[in-house]
Design a protein around this motif. Sequence first.
Motif, PDB file in Angstrom:
ATOM      1  N   TYR A  23       0.869  -1.172   0.000  1.00 48.82           N
ATOM      2  CA  TYR A  23       0.000   0.000   0.000  1.00 48.82           C
ATOM      3  C   TYR A  23       0.909   1.226   0.000  1.00 48.82           C
ATOM      4  N   SER A  54      -6.212  -1.721   8.527  1.00 56.50           N
ATOM      5  CA  SER A  54      -7.493  -1.280   7.985  1.00 56.50           C
ATOM      6  C   SER A  54      -7.487   0.219   7.698  1.00 56.50           C
ATOM      7  N   ARG A  65      -5.530   0.714   4.523  1.00 56.14           N
ATOM      8  CA  ARG A  65      -6.315   0.272   3.370  1.00 56.14           C
ATOM      9  C   ARG A  65      -7.366   1.310   2.972  1.00 56.14           C
ATOM     10  N   ARG A  66      -8.006   1.911   3.954  1.00 52.59           N
ATOM     11  CA  ARG A  66      -9.002   2.936   3.636  1.00 52.59           C
ATOM     12  C   ARG A  66      -8.346   4.135   2.954  1.00 52.59           C
ATOM     13  N   PRO A 121      -4.392  -2.775  -2.847  1.00 50.93           N
ATOM     14  CA  PRO A 121      -2.936  -2.955  -2.791  1.00 50.93           C
ATOM     15  C   PRO A 121      -2.348  -3.163  -4.178  1.00 50.93           C
TER      16      PRO A 121
END
Length: 202
Positions: free
Chosen positions: A152, A170, A173-174, A179
């Motif tokens: 990421y 998390s 990721r937001r 990825p």
Amino acid sequence: MRQSAHQSLTPRPLPPLQGNEPINGLPDATVVDFWRFAMPDLRTNNTRGLFAEFLVHQAVSSPEARVEWASHDVATDDGLRIEVKAGAYLQAWEQRTASTIRFSGLRARTWSPDGGYSEAKSHNADVYVFAVQTAREHAAYNPLDTAQWEFYVLPRAVVAALDADSASLSTIRRAAGAPVAFPALGARIRAIDARPGTTTTD
């Protein structure tokens, strides 16, 4: 002319170790034997982090060797500073459940030989790469398989906006979205380079 104390303690450049250098006093040992002793398992936290830095180093074709006390982990030939954070679900020790991945050290104190550590923590890279070793079963876990890693990538401004010293997977990721796999990592890092005067493309 006498050298100052500071000048006399300046280390001389050394070529990178190749691994076959002998260790004086140990006739049957080489630097490779030391490496096997110090880093025998890529699943350990410190070594996994170093290996993730190596993957990013390779992805951007960096010519620079790692500098332990630098404020960032990888530098490109045009001065892009990259910070690398790594995590994994599986560890080198027995676990009851898979690890919850959290990345620490998003803000850190810088160090210089003249001033020592800075008083305040700061964001010290242009781009942040969060590397995740995705294996969830030890039978399939192979740290040397780049297909088992996902990445990421975030610019400094987004990481700074989190206003935290650490962040969960998390949260990353937001902020980052989907990825990227290793073959596309170098291009993603270059595309997200937000330094003044740079042109970014997707």
